[in-house]
Design an enzyme around this catalytic site. Structure first.
Site, PDB file in Angstrom:
ATOM      1  N   ARG A 196     -21.753  20.107  36.242  1.00 44.67           N
ATOM      2  CA  ARG A 196     -22.629  20.322  37.904  1.00 44.67           C
ATOM      3  C   ARG A 196     -23.841  20.865  37.336  1.00 44.67           C
ATOM      4  NH1 ARG A 196     -21.903  19.512  42.693  1.00 44.67           N
ATOM      5  NH2 ARG A 196     -19.824  19.608  42.620  1.00 44.67           N
ATOM      6  N   ALA A 211     -22.711  20.719  29.180  1.00 43.63           N
ATOM      7  CA  ALA A 211     -23.484  22.147  30.367  1.00 43.63           C
ATOM      8  C   ALA A 211     -24.218  21.509  31.149  1.00 43.63           C
ATOM      9  CB  ALA A 211     -23.910  22.958  28.881  1.00 43.63           C
ATOM     10  N   HIS A 212     -24.436  22.064  32.060  1.00 49.79           N
ATOM     11  CA  HIS A 212     -25.428  21.765  33.283  1.00 49.79           C
ATOM     12  C   HIS A 212     -26.314  21.640  33.021  1.00 49.79           C
ATOM     13  CE1 HIS A 212     -26.862  26.294  33.918  1.00 49.79           C
ATOM     14  NE2 HIS A 212     -26.371  26.529  32.228  1.00 49.79           N
ATOM     15  N   ASN A 213     -26.794  20.878  33.920  1.00 49.84           N
ATOM     16  CA  ASN A 213     -28.708  19.753  33.170  1.00 49.84           C
ATOM     17  C   ASN A 213     -29.345  18.971  32.443  1.00 49.84           C
ATOM     18  OD1 ASN A 213     -28.893  22.306  35.994  1.00 49.84           O
ATOM     19  ND2 ASN A 213     -30.525  21.123  36.121  1.00 49.84           N
ATOM     20  N   SER A 246     -29.194  22.257  29.666  1.00 46.20           N
ATOM     21  CA  SER A 246     -30.617  21.744  29.205  1.00 46.20           C
ATOM     22  C   SER A 246     -30.898  21.130  28.800  1.00 46.20           C
ATOM     23  CB  SER A 246     -31.656  22.477  29.944  1.00 46.20           C
ATOM     24  OG  SER A 246     -31.142  23.219  31.691  1.00 46.20           O
TER      25      SER A 246
END
Length: 330
Positions: free
Chosen positions: A222, A243-245, A263
Protein backbone atom coordinates in the site's frame (compact mmCIF):
# COMPACT_ATOMS: atom_id res chain seq x y z
CA UNK A 1 -10.53 -37.48 -22.02
CA UNK A 2 -11.04 -34.80 -24.66
CA UNK A 3 -10.08 -35.71 -28.22
CA UNK A 4 -10.46 -33.93 -31.54
CA UNK A 5 -9.74 -34.63 -35.18
CA UNK A 6 -7.21 -32.43 -36.91
CA UNK A 7 -10.06 -30.94 -38.97
CA UNK A 8 -11.92 -29.95 -35.79
CA UNK A 9 -8.80 -28.29 -34.42
CA UNK A 10 -8.22 -26.40 -37.66
CA UNK A 11 -11.81 -25.18 -37.61
CA UNK A 12 -10.92 -23.36 -34.39
CA UNK A 13 -7.56 -22.01 -35.57
CA UNK A 14 -8.67 -21.20 -39.14
CA UNK A 15 -5.19 -21.95 -40.47
CA UNK A 16 -3.96 -23.74 -43.59
CA UNK A 17 -4.22 -27.51 -43.15
CA UNK A 18 -1.44 -29.44 -44.93
CA UNK A 19 -1.46 -33.22 -44.94
CA UNK A 20 -3.76 -35.46 -42.90
CA UNK A 21 -3.67 -37.73 -39.87
CA UNK A 22 -6.19 -40.33 -38.77
CA UNK A 23 -5.09 -39.98 -35.14
CA UNK A 24 -7.48 -38.38 -32.67
CA UNK A 25 -5.59 -35.62 -30.85
CA UNK A 26 -5.87 -35.92 -27.05
CA UNK A 27 -3.70 -32.97 -26.13
CA UNK A 28 -0.72 -30.71 -26.85
CA UNK A 29 2.87 -31.63 -25.99
CA UNK A 30 6.48 -30.56 -26.57
CA UNK A 31 8.09 -31.74 -29.81
CA UNK A 32 10.53 -34.11 -28.14
CA UNK A 33 7.99 -35.57 -25.66
CA UNK A 34 4.98 -35.86 -27.98
CA UNK A 35 3.39 -39.19 -28.90
CA UNK A 36 1.22 -40.10 -31.89
CA UNK A 37 -1.98 -38.72 -30.32
CA UNK A 38 -0.46 -35.32 -29.55
CA UNK A 39 -0.28 -32.00 -31.37
CA UNK A 40 2.87 -29.91 -31.00
CA UNK A 41 4.07 -26.42 -31.94
CA UNK A 42 6.84 -25.11 -34.18
CA UNK A 43 7.54 -21.41 -33.92
CA UNK A 44 11.11 -21.15 -35.26
CA UNK A 45 13.58 -22.85 -37.59
CA UNK A 46 15.37 -24.28 -34.54
CA UNK A 47 12.33 -26.39 -33.67
CA UNK A 48 11.46 -27.11 -37.29
CA UNK A 49 14.59 -29.27 -37.46
CA UNK A 50 13.16 -31.51 -34.71
CA UNK A 51 9.88 -32.27 -36.53
CA UNK A 52 11.26 -35.22 -38.51
CA UNK A 53 12.18 -37.12 -35.33
CA UNK A 54 9.09 -36.17 -33.35
CA UNK A 55 6.40 -38.80 -32.79
CA UNK A 56 3.62 -36.18 -32.88
CA UNK A 57 0.98 -36.66 -35.56
CA UNK A 58 0.25 -32.95 -35.92
CA UNK A 59 1.92 -29.61 -35.45
CA UNK A 60 0.95 -25.95 -35.50
CA UNK A 61 3.58 -24.11 -37.53
CA UNK A 62 4.40 -20.48 -38.25
CA UNK A 63 3.49 -19.86 -41.86
CA UNK A 64 6.97 -18.47 -42.63
CA UNK A 65 8.61 -21.86 -41.98
CA UNK A 66 9.19 -24.51 -44.63
CA UNK A 67 8.16 -27.85 -43.11
CA UNK A 68 6.72 -30.99 -44.75
CA UNK A 69 4.11 -33.01 -42.87
CA UNK A 70 5.17 -36.57 -43.76
CA UNK A 71 3.05 -39.75 -43.87
CA UNK A 72 -0.13 -39.78 -41.76
CA UNK A 73 0.90 -36.44 -40.26
CA UNK A 74 -0.59 -32.99 -40.56
CA UNK A 75 0.50 -29.38 -40.20
CA UNK A 76 -1.64 -26.35 -39.51
CA UNK A 77 0.10 -23.22 -40.74
CA UNK A 78 -0.80 -19.99 -38.89
CA UNK A 79 0.53 -16.45 -38.60
CA UNK A 80 1.59 -16.88 -34.99
CA UNK A 81 2.13 -20.33 -33.50
CA UNK A 82 2.32 -18.96 -29.95
CA UNK A 83 -1.12 -17.36 -30.15
CA UNK A 84 -2.53 -20.48 -31.79
CA UNK A 85 -1.00 -22.53 -28.98
CA UNK A 86 -2.92 -20.43 -26.45
CA UNK A 87 -6.20 -21.38 -28.17
CA UNK A 88 -5.29 -25.08 -28.13
CA UNK A 89 -4.28 -24.99 -24.47
CA UNK A 90 -7.62 -23.38 -23.68
CA UNK A 91 -9.37 -26.12 -25.66
CA UNK A 92 -7.78 -28.84 -23.51
CA UNK A 93 -7.80 -26.86 -20.26
CA UNK A 94 -9.17 -29.07 -17.45
CA UNK A 95 -11.96 -27.67 -15.25
CA UNK A 96 -11.18 -25.61 -12.15
CA UNK A 97 -11.71 -27.10 -8.66
CA UNK A 98 -15.36 -27.88 -7.93
CA UNK A 99 -17.45 -26.28 -5.17
CA UNK A 100 -20.46 -28.16 -3.80
CA UNK A 101 -21.91 -24.97 -2.32
CA UNK A 102 -21.37 -21.31 -3.20
CA UNK A 103 -20.72 -20.00 0.33
CA UNK A 104 -18.95 -22.51 2.56
CA UNK A 105 -20.34 -22.66 6.13
CA UNK A 106 -16.85 -22.16 7.61
CA UNK A 107 -16.39 -18.83 5.80
CA UNK A 108 -16.62 -15.78 8.07
CA UNK A 109 -18.47 -12.93 6.34
CA UNK A 110 -19.22 -9.67 8.13
CA UNK A 111 -22.88 -8.71 8.20
CA UNK A 112 -22.13 -5.43 6.39
CA UNK A 113 -20.33 -7.10 3.45
CA UNK A 114 -22.04 -7.09 0.06
CA UNK A 115 -21.79 -10.40 -1.82
CA UNK A 116 -22.83 -10.21 -5.48
CA UNK A 117 -24.82 -12.73 -7.46
CA UNK A 118 -22.90 -15.88 -8.39
CA UNK A 119 -20.00 -15.30 -5.98
CA UNK A 120 -18.18 -18.31 -4.52
CA UNK A 121 -16.54 -18.10 -1.10
CA UNK A 122 -14.54 -21.17 -0.11
CA UNK A 123 -13.81 -22.80 3.23
CA UNK A 124 -12.18 -20.69 5.97
CA UNK A 125 -12.30 -17.44 4.01
CA UNK A 126 -12.64 -14.14 5.86
CA UNK A 127 -14.60 -11.23 4.34
CA UNK A 128 -14.47 -8.09 6.47
CA UNK A 129 -16.61 -5.07 7.28
CA UNK A 130 -18.11 -3.20 4.30
CA UNK A 131 -16.31 -5.35 1.75
CA UNK A 132 -17.95 -5.43 -1.69
CA UNK A 133 -17.65 -8.52 -3.89
CA UNK A 134 -19.26 -7.81 -7.23
CA UNK A 135 -20.94 -10.62 -9.16
CA UNK A 136 -19.14 -13.90 -9.88
CA UNK A 137 -16.08 -13.23 -7.73
CA UNK A 138 -14.37 -16.47 -6.63
CA UNK A 139 -12.48 -16.72 -3.35
CA UNK A 140 -10.77 -20.08 -3.01
CA UNK A 141 -10.32 -21.52 0.52
CA UNK A 142 -8.28 -19.54 3.06
CA UNK A 143 -8.48 -16.11 1.42
CA UNK A 144 -8.71 -12.99 3.62
CA UNK A 145 -10.31 -9.78 2.34
CA UNK A 146 -10.20 -6.98 4.91
CA UNK A 147 -12.48 -4.02 5.56
CA UNK A 148 -13.82 -1.68 2.86
CA UNK A 149 -12.13 -3.49 0.00
CA UNK A 150 -13.92 -3.64 -3.35
CA UNK A 151 -13.35 -6.54 -5.77
CA UNK A 152 -14.73 -6.28 -9.31
CA UNK A 153 -16.81 -8.89 -11.07
CA UNK A 154 -15.40 -12.26 -12.17
CA UNK A 155 -12.11 -11.76 -10.34
CA UNK A 156 -10.55 -15.01 -9.05
CA UNK A 157 -8.49 -15.07 -5.85
CA UNK A 158 -6.58 -18.28 -5.07
CA UNK A 159 -5.87 -19.74 -1.64
CA UNK A 160 -3.61 -18.00 0.86
CA UNK A 161 -4.01 -14.55 -0.68
CA UNK A 162 -4.49 -11.62 1.70
CA UNK A 163 -6.08 -8.38 0.49
CA UNK A 164 -5.76 -5.68 3.11
CA UNK A 165 -8.22 -2.92 3.98
CA UNK A 166 -9.49 -0.26 1.54
CA UNK A 167 -7.97 -1.79 -1.60
CA UNK A 168 -9.80 -1.49 -4.91
CA UNK A 169 -9.56 -4.41 -7.33
CA UNK A 170 -10.91 -4.38 -10.90
CA UNK A 171 -12.85 -7.01 -12.79
CA UNK A 172 -11.58 -10.25 -14.37
CA UNK A 173 -8.34 -10.27 -12.38
CA UNK A 174 -6.51 -13.42 -11.26
CA UNK A 175 -4.46 -13.51 -8.05
CA UNK A 176 -2.57 -16.77 -7.61
CA UNK A 177 -1.71 -18.45 -4.31
CA UNK A 178 -0.28 -16.43 -1.42
CA UNK A 179 -0.40 -13.02 -3.07
CA UNK A 180 -0.17 -10.06 -0.68
CA UNK A 181 -2.11 -6.94 -1.64
CA UNK A 182 -1.94 -3.83 0.53
CA UNK A 183 0.62 -4.74 3.19
CA UNK A 184 2.43 -1.74 4.68
CA UNK A 185 5.03 -0.12 2.48
CA UNK A 186 8.62 -0.31 3.73
CA UNK A 187 9.02 3.07 5.41
CA UNK A 188 11.42 3.79 8.29
CA UNK A 189 13.58 6.73 9.41
CA UNK A 190 16.24 6.98 12.13
CA UNK A 191 14.67 8.01 15.43
CA UNK A 192 15.49 11.36 17.07
CA UNK A 193 17.67 9.75 19.72
CA UNK A 194 19.61 7.81 17.09
CA UNK A 195 18.98 4.53 18.87
CA UNK A 196 16.37 2.98 16.64
CA UNK A 197 14.06 3.36 13.70
CA UNK A 198 10.73 5.16 13.45
CA UNK A 199 8.04 3.49 11.37
CA UNK A 200 6.40 5.80 8.82
CA UNK A 201 2.63 5.12 8.75
CA UNK A 202 1.36 3.89 5.39
CA UNK A 203 -2.17 5.30 5.13
CA UNK A 204 -2.81 4.90 1.37
CA UNK A 205 -4.17 1.89 -0.48
CA UNK A 206 -3.70 -0.25 -3.59
CA UNK A 207 -5.74 0.27 -6.77
CA UNK A 208 -5.61 -2.52 -9.36
CA UNK A 209 -7.22 -2.25 -12.79
CA UNK A 210 -9.11 -4.80 -14.89
CA UNK A 211 -7.68 -8.05 -16.34
CA UNK A 212 -4.59 -7.96 -14.12
CA UNK A 213 -2.88 -11.26 -13.27
CA UNK A 214 -0.50 -11.56 -10.30
CA UNK A 215 1.62 -14.67 -9.75
CA UNK A 216 2.12 -16.68 -6.58
CA UNK A 217 3.94 -15.11 -3.60
CA UNK A 218 4.07 -11.65 -5.14
CA UNK A 219 3.54 -8.50 -3.07
CA UNK A 220 1.94 -5.16 -3.88
CA UNK A 221 2.42 -2.74 -0.96
CA UNK A 222 0.00 0.00 0.00
CA UNK A 223 1.01 3.61 -0.52
CA UNK A 224 2.33 5.94 2.17
CA UNK A 225 -0.45 8.23 0.97
CA UNK A 226 -2.59 8.19 -2.16
CA UNK A 227 -2.35 4.80 -3.93
CA UNK A 228 -0.05 2.19 -5.39
CA UNK A 229 -1.56 1.65 -8.84
CA UNK A 230 -1.43 -1.26 -11.28
CA UNK A 231 -3.00 -0.47 -14.65
CA UNK A 232 -5.38 -2.53 -16.76
CA UNK A 233 -3.99 -5.69 -18.32
CA UNK A 234 -0.71 -5.88 -16.38
CA UNK A 235 0.78 -9.37 -15.97
CA UNK A 236 3.01 -10.00 -12.95
CA UNK A 237 4.99 -13.19 -12.45
CA UNK A 238 5.70 -15.11 -9.22
CA UNK A 239 7.88 -13.63 -6.48
CA UNK A 240 7.64 -10.01 -7.65
CA UNK A 241 7.82 -6.99 -5.30
CA UNK A 242 5.97 -3.76 -6.06
CA UNK A 243 6.70 -1.14 -3.42
CA UNK A 244 4.62 1.70 -2.03
CA UNK A 245 3.41 4.51 -4.31
CA UNK A 246 4.62 2.80 -7.50
CA UNK A 247 2.44 3.30 -10.56
CA UNK A 248 2.26 0.85 -13.46
CA UNK A 249 0.61 1.81 -16.75
CA UNK A 250 -1.44 -0.52 -18.93
CA UNK A 251 -0.29 -3.96 -20.12
CA UNK A 252 3.08 -4.00 -18.38
CA UNK A 253 4.92 -7.28 -17.79
CA UNK A 254 7.12 -8.08 -14.78
CA UNK A 255 8.99 -11.40 -14.77
CA UNK A 256 9.85 -13.41 -11.65
CA UNK A 257 12.11 -12.02 -8.90
CA UNK A 258 11.95 -8.49 -10.33
CA UNK A 259 11.09 -5.55 -8.13
CA UNK A 260 10.07 -1.91 -8.08
CA UNK A 261 11.29 0.26 -5.23
CA UNK A 262 9.08 3.02 -3.87
CA UNK A 263 7.48 5.61 -6.18
CA UNK A 264 8.61 4.01 -9.45
CA UNK A 265 6.51 4.90 -12.49
CA UNK A 266 6.11 2.60 -15.49
CA UNK A 267 4.45 3.79 -18.70
CA UNK A 268 2.27 1.56 -20.87
CA UNK A 269 3.65 -1.72 -22.22
CA UNK A 270 6.87 -1.72 -20.20
CA UNK A 271 8.63 -5.11 -19.91
CA UNK A 272 10.76 -5.88 -16.85
CA UNK A 273 12.94 -8.99 -17.16
CA UNK A 274 13.49 -11.56 -14.41
CA UNK A 275 15.50 -10.46 -11.34
CA UNK A 276 15.70 -6.85 -12.56
CA UNK A 277 15.52 -4.16 -9.90
CA UNK A 278 14.32 -0.58 -10.32
CA UNK A 279 15.56 2.25 -8.07
CA UNK A 280 13.05 4.40 -6.21
CA UNK A 281 11.58 7.51 -7.87
CA UNK A 282 12.60 6.25 -11.33
CA UNK A 283 10.41 6.55 -14.44
CA UNK A 284 10.49 3.94 -17.20
CA UNK A 285 8.56 5.34 -20.13
CA UNK A 286 6.11 3.51 -22.39
CA UNK A 287 7.36 0.62 -24.51
CA UNK A 288 10.73 0.35 -22.78
CA UNK A 289 12.34 -3.00 -21.92
CA UNK A 290 14.62 -3.78 -18.97
CA UNK A 291 16.77 -6.88 -19.50
CA UNK A 292 16.90 -9.71 -16.96
CA UNK A 293 19.15 -9.09 -13.98
CA UNK A 294 19.54 -5.40 -14.72
CA UNK A 295 19.64 -2.62 -12.13
CA UNK A 296 17.93 0.58 -13.28
CA UNK A 297 19.30 3.69 -11.56
CA UNK A 298 18.01 6.40 -13.91
CA UNK A 299 14.97 7.15 -16.05
CA UNK A 300 14.55 5.09 -19.22
CA UNK A 301 13.28 6.69 -22.43
CA UNK A 302 10.22 5.46 -24.30
CA UNK A 303 10.93 2.39 -26.44
CA UNK A 304 14.49 2.01 -25.16
CA UNK A 305 16.03 -1.32 -24.13
CA UNK A 306 18.49 -1.27 -21.23
CA UNK A 307 20.81 -3.97 -19.88
CA UNK A 308 23.34 -4.46 -17.15
CA UNK A 309 24.09 -3.27 -13.64
CA UNK A 310 23.86 -0.33 -13.59
CA UNK A 311 21.59 -0.53 -16.62
CA UNK A 312 22.61 1.26 -19.82
CA UNK A 313 21.30 1.41 -23.38
CA UNK A 314 21.50 -2.15 -24.70
CA UNK A 315 23.88 -1.63 -27.62
CA UNK A 316 26.29 0.40 -25.48
CA UNK A 317 26.21 -2.24 -22.75
CA UNK A 318 26.90 -5.02 -25.26
CA UNK A 319 29.91 -3.09 -26.62
CA UNK A 320 31.29 -2.81 -23.10
CA UNK A 321 30.88 -6.54 -22.49
CA UNK A 322 32.72 -7.33 -25.73
CA UNK A 323 35.53 -4.94 -24.79
CA UNK A 324 35.86 -6.54 -21.35
CA UNK A 325 36.12 -10.01 -22.89
CA UNK A 326 38.89 -8.80 -25.19
CA UNK A 327 40.79 -7.32 -22.24
CA UNK A 328 40.44 -10.57 -20.32
CA UNK A 329 42.08 -12.50 -23.17
CA UNK A 330 45.15 -10.28 -23.28
Amino acid sequence: MKSYTIEEINAILKGELIGHTTEKIVGPEELEKAQANHITFIGSSTYAKLWAKSKASAAIVNETLSVEPGDDRALIKVKNADLAMAKILELYNPPKPHFDIDIHPTAVIHASASIGKGCIVGANCYVGKDVVLEKEVVLYPNVCVFDETIIGEATVVWSGTVIRERCIIGSNCIFHTNVSIGADGFGYRPSDDGRGLTKIPQIGNVVIGHYVEIGANSCVDRAKFSATIIGDGCKIDNLVQIAHNSVMGRSCIMAGHSGLAGSVTLGDGVIIGGSASIKDHTTIHSGATVGAGSGVMNNVAAGQTVLGYPAQEAREMLKQWVAMRRLAKK
